[in-house]
Write a protein that holds these residues in place. Structure first.
Motif, PDB file in Angstrom:
ATOM      1  N   ARG A  95       0.822  -1.223   0.000  1.00  0.00           N
ATOM      2  CA  ARG A  95       0.000   0.000   0.000  1.00  0.00           C
ATOM      3  C   ARG A  95       0.848   1.261   0.000  1.00  0.00           C
ATOM      4  O   ARG A  95       0.566   2.217  -0.702  1.00  0.00           O
ATOM      5  CB  ARG A  95      -0.862   0.020   1.268  1.00  0.00           C
ATOM      6  N   ASP A 131      -0.006  -0.993  -4.578  1.00  0.00           N
ATOM      7  CA  ASP A 131      -1.081  -1.658  -3.841  1.00  0.00           C
ATOM      8  C   ASP A 131      -1.187  -3.165  -4.112  1.00  0.00           C
ATOM      9  O   ASP A 131      -2.218  -3.761  -3.863  1.00  0.00           O
ATOM     10  CB  ASP A 131      -2.439  -0.973  -4.122  1.00  0.00           C
ATOM     11  N   TYR A 132      -0.124  -3.757  -4.641  1.00  0.00           N
ATOM     12  CA  TYR A 132      -0.156  -5.213  -4.740  1.00  0.00           C
ATOM     13  C   TYR A 132       1.242  -5.798  -4.606  1.00  0.00           C
ATOM     14  O   TYR A 132       2.250  -5.090  -4.699  1.00  0.00           O
ATOM     15  CB  TYR A 132      -0.815  -5.679  -6.044  1.00  0.00           C
ATOM     16  N   THR A 175      -3.656  -8.197  -4.072  1.00  0.00           N
ATOM     17  CA  THR A 175      -3.749  -6.800  -3.640  1.00  0.00           C
ATOM     18  C   THR A 175      -3.488  -6.708  -2.140  1.00  0.00           C
ATOM     19  O   THR A 175      -3.560  -7.712  -1.419  1.00  0.00           O
ATOM     20  CB  THR A 175      -5.154  -6.234  -3.908  1.00  0.00           C
ATOM     21  N   SER A 176      -3.212  -5.496  -1.668  1.00  0.00           N
ATOM     22  CA  SER A 176      -2.969  -5.331  -0.225  1.00  0.00           C
ATOM     23  C   SER A 176      -4.212  -5.755   0.560  1.00  0.00           C
ATOM     24  O   SER A 176      -4.110  -6.312   1.655  1.00  0.00           O
ATOM     25  CB  SER A 176      -2.593  -3.885   0.092  1.00  0.00           C
TER      26      SER A 176
END
Lengths: 563, 162
Positions: free
Chosen positions: A88, A93-94, A364-365
């Motif tokens: 993040r 974000d991944y 993803t986060s």
């Protein structure tokens, strides 16, 4: 030894004490210093490169990539949440789970890396030796300590090898990278024969642990199945013997050509017998007392592993059976995505990080946080990254499996395709990698979308599809039942198909079936290969079995015969 | 060239043998090809030899009693053969004299060098000794046995590097 830990030891991995924390802090400071020297120009890029690589920092096509080590693939929820935080805060974000059971972040800024490493260190994580010509992160069985067929839990010895190889004074500037995997099950889930050294732990006649040692396996440009160099190595000689192998490699491995520098080339050039003779000579000459792995050392490291209290209600299996009977979707997922556990009332869960049409291994986060939550709630706070780029929860109560499945579904992680055609291994390819000839991800997505129907996938049964974007074979195409290799034909991306590879006990290297094809034609070719198999298979045969029985001809014809 | 010992600059009493000239007097480092010539010298000065990375340390076995220094070489810092050579000289051949690293090692390799048995490092003229001093003091613990007789840290495989 000082120890500040007051909470119970996390399940499944070694817990640091103060000395380990201090060491890691010193390592972070060293890297901060190296980054500062690079930014000031004191270090040239050529000088900085091996130093950043030894801290897992690559320079890719578009940005820096940081590969974080997950020793033997195991993490606790606190560590997993830290990965989500890094995704993040410092990435897009991944994160991407790798075939080495690690995670990598693809969009990292050089100047952020000391801070990222400092945050990782706070949860006993690092990126040490995740690249560079050194001993890489040691991998192990994703069902370690849980599988019904396991003979020895390999994680304690995996941790011993991790510690021993950490900043090893003699073996940090080897001719080339060096990968070690360790398993404790007769069913090879670590691809032991495709590693520089593969170790299989087993109980000896006296009950003490013995090791079968394989050497000289690997993928890359020259795929070679490793050979057994020792059949029954005593536990106390594990480090001495591995030192002996590495010394022979460090002294004699080629350094003039990086494509000929892996230990597999040395073993092939000398022949196994001559190679073993050199190793045995070194082993015989060594001061063995100095390198002896004592039972006390093993016990001390074992004592820093938490163990799960595996007590399930007596009716857990009955509850699971009833849940499955009541919900066909859950039943299908339970059929494909679980593995037998050694303890009554428990089950292992394999979570597919390969949604239909998705990017294999990307999470993803939000999903990473969800995995941490699920680990905390259902699996003793622990999860494992697998060499298939998936996630395993090792110890799940059977009566809680339905609730776990619902939680996975909410995070988009309940795809029922483990070990099926949608469970594709693909390297990052030309979307990220400077070495690649072709993009691996789009073709993986197309194949995955083509076979999205779970009923069809289950009907096709167990199959491994592996995709590499270049000859370096990071997607292990040589070991795929169907292997796909990206090649460059006059600036166009083409794909070569190999059939018949395997990374398991029946390890084999796939054979090329014909000329390379463009991307969409390759997807069609895979569909025709599958149709051919479905037509010709006998009862109980996997794709690989049918291929081995009938040979290449019918499959080749299905792809290349003109209508 | 400047010499580092225990993390600080030190005086270097040694000189390399000049090409195409007699070895001469004093403490001299000869190339491997001139080892016999050096051993046959009548001068009371000490003798050292330069071991190239591709040479077998065992080639020096017979000469060891006459040698006070063995120089190992890093043609580039990534070429780690000298680590194994140094360790072999200490562990298998029992050499107790000075082992000197030459060529292009980096300060970041200092602890590795010392834990493989290297005692001095030759660095280019104008080298800033500060990074070497920092790396000398960097780590309080190591995770594997080395050929030095290091104190055990007390837990498992850990050692306290000197």
């Amino acid at each position: 030894m000082s120890d500040t830990a007051t909470r119970p030891l996390p399940v499944g991995h070694y817990t640091y004490d103060q000395v380990d924390h201090d060491f890691l802090r010193a390592r972070v400071e060293q890297f901060r210093d190296q980054v500062a020297r690079r930014i000031s120009g004191e270090l040239s890029e050529d000088e900085f490169k091996p130093l950043r690589l030894m801290n897992g920092l690559y320079h890719q096509l578009h940005a820096y990539m940081l590969r974080v080590a997950v020793p033997y693939g195991t993490m606790d929820a606190r560590q997993v949440r830290m990965l989500a935080h890094i995704a993040r805060t410092y990435d897009r974000d991944y994160g991407h789970f790798t075939t080495r059971q690690n995670i990598q972040f693809n969009w990292i800024r050089l100047e952020d890396t000391p801070e990222i490493l400092e945050q990782l260190a706070s949860v006993e994580m690092h990126a040490i030796q995740t690249s560079g010509n050194c001993i890489r992160n040691v991998t192990s069985d994703e069902f370690a300590g849980a599988a019904a067929d396991e003979l020895v839990d390999p994680r304690v010895h995996a941790e011993i090898l991790r510690q021993w190889s950490t900043l090893h004074p003699e073996f940090t500037f080897l001719p080339r990278k060096f990968k070690i995997a360790i398993s404790g099950s007769p069913h090879d889930r670590v691809a032991a024969r495709f590693h520089d050294i593969g170790v299989v732990a087993k109980p000896g006649p006296d009950g003490a642990v013995r090791f079968e040692v394989f050497v000289g396996g690997g993928m890359g440009r020259t795929p070679i199945v490793g050979v057994r160099i020792h059949d029954h190595l005593p536990e106390e000689d594990l480090l001495a013997y591995l030192e002996a192998i590495l010394r022979v490699y460090n002294a004699y491995g080629r350094r003039d050509n990086i494509y000929k520098a892996r230990i597999k080339i040395l073993v092939q050039a000398l022949g196994l017998d001559a190679f073993r003779e050199k190793v045995e000579a070194e082993f015989a000459a060594m001061d063995r007392a100095r390198y002896r792995l004592t039972p006390e050392t093993v016990a001390a490291i074992r004592a820093r592993f938490g163990t799960p209290d595996l007590i399930a209600p007596a009716d857990a299996p009955a509850k699971l059976a009833a849940d499955r009977a009541a919900n066909p979707h859950f039943d299908r997922w339970a059929r494909t995505n679980t593995h037998p556990h050694r303890a009554p009332g428990f089950i292992c869960v394999a979570v597919s990080v390969k949604p239909a049409g998705g990017i294999p291994g990307d999470a993803t986060s939000h999903q990473i946080d969800a995995l941490a939550d699920i680990a905390e709630r259902f699996s003793f706070d622990e999860l494992r990254v697998t060499h298939m780029q998936n996630i395993v929860f090792g110890h799940v109560r059977q009566d809680e499996l339905l609730a776990l499945w619902h939680a996975l579904g909410e995070a988009g992680l309940a795809t029922p395709n483990l070990g099926l055609i949608g469970d594709i291994i693909a390297c990052p390819g030309l979307d990220y990698c400077a070495l690649a000839n072709a993009r691996s991800i789009p073709i993986a997505q197309k194949i995955s979308a083509r076979f999205a129907d779970p009923t069809l996938q289950e009907q096709i049964g167990r199959i491994h599809v592996n995709i590499s974007g270049c000859i370096n074979a990071c997607g292990h195409h040589h070991a795929g039942h169907i292997g796909i290799l990206g090649v460059d034909k006059k600036g166009e991306e083409f794909f070569q198909i190999t059939l018949g590879g395997s990374a398991e006990d029946d390890a084999a290297i796939g054979q090329i079936i014909g000329p390379a094809l463009p991307e969409d034609a390759t997807v069609d070719a895979v569909a025709r290969l599958i149709e051919t198999y479905l037509t010709l298979r006998q009862e109980g045969e996997r794709f690989l079995d049918t291929y081995r029985r009938l040979g290449q001809a019918p499959f080749k014809d299905s792809v290349y015969a003109t209508a | 060239m400047p010499l580092l010992e225990s993390g600080v600059l030190a005086a270097d009493p040694w000189r390399p043998a000049a090409e195409d000239e007699p070895i001469g007097a004093g403490d001299v480092i000869v190339p491997l090809a001139r080892l016999d010539e050096g051993l046959a010298r009548s001068d009371p000065g000490r003798l050292g030899v330069l071991l190239p990375p591709e040479a077998e340390p065992s080639a020096l076995r017979a000469a060891l009693p006459g040698l006070s220094l063995i120089a190992v070489t890093f043609p580039i810092f990534r070429d780690g053969r000298a680590f194994t050579q140094a360790r072999t000289l200490r562990e298998h051949l029992g050499f107790t004299g000075e082992i000197r690293a030459t060529g292009k090692p980096l300060p970041d390799q200092y602890e590795f060098l010392r834990r493989c048995g290297v005692t001095t490092v030759e660095v280019p003229e104008g080298t800033d000794p500060a990074p070497w001093a920092r790396e000398h003091a960097r780590f309080d613990v190591a995770y594997q046995p080395s050929i030095l007789n290091e104190t055990r840290e007390g837990f498992a495989l850990r050692r306290i590097p000197g």
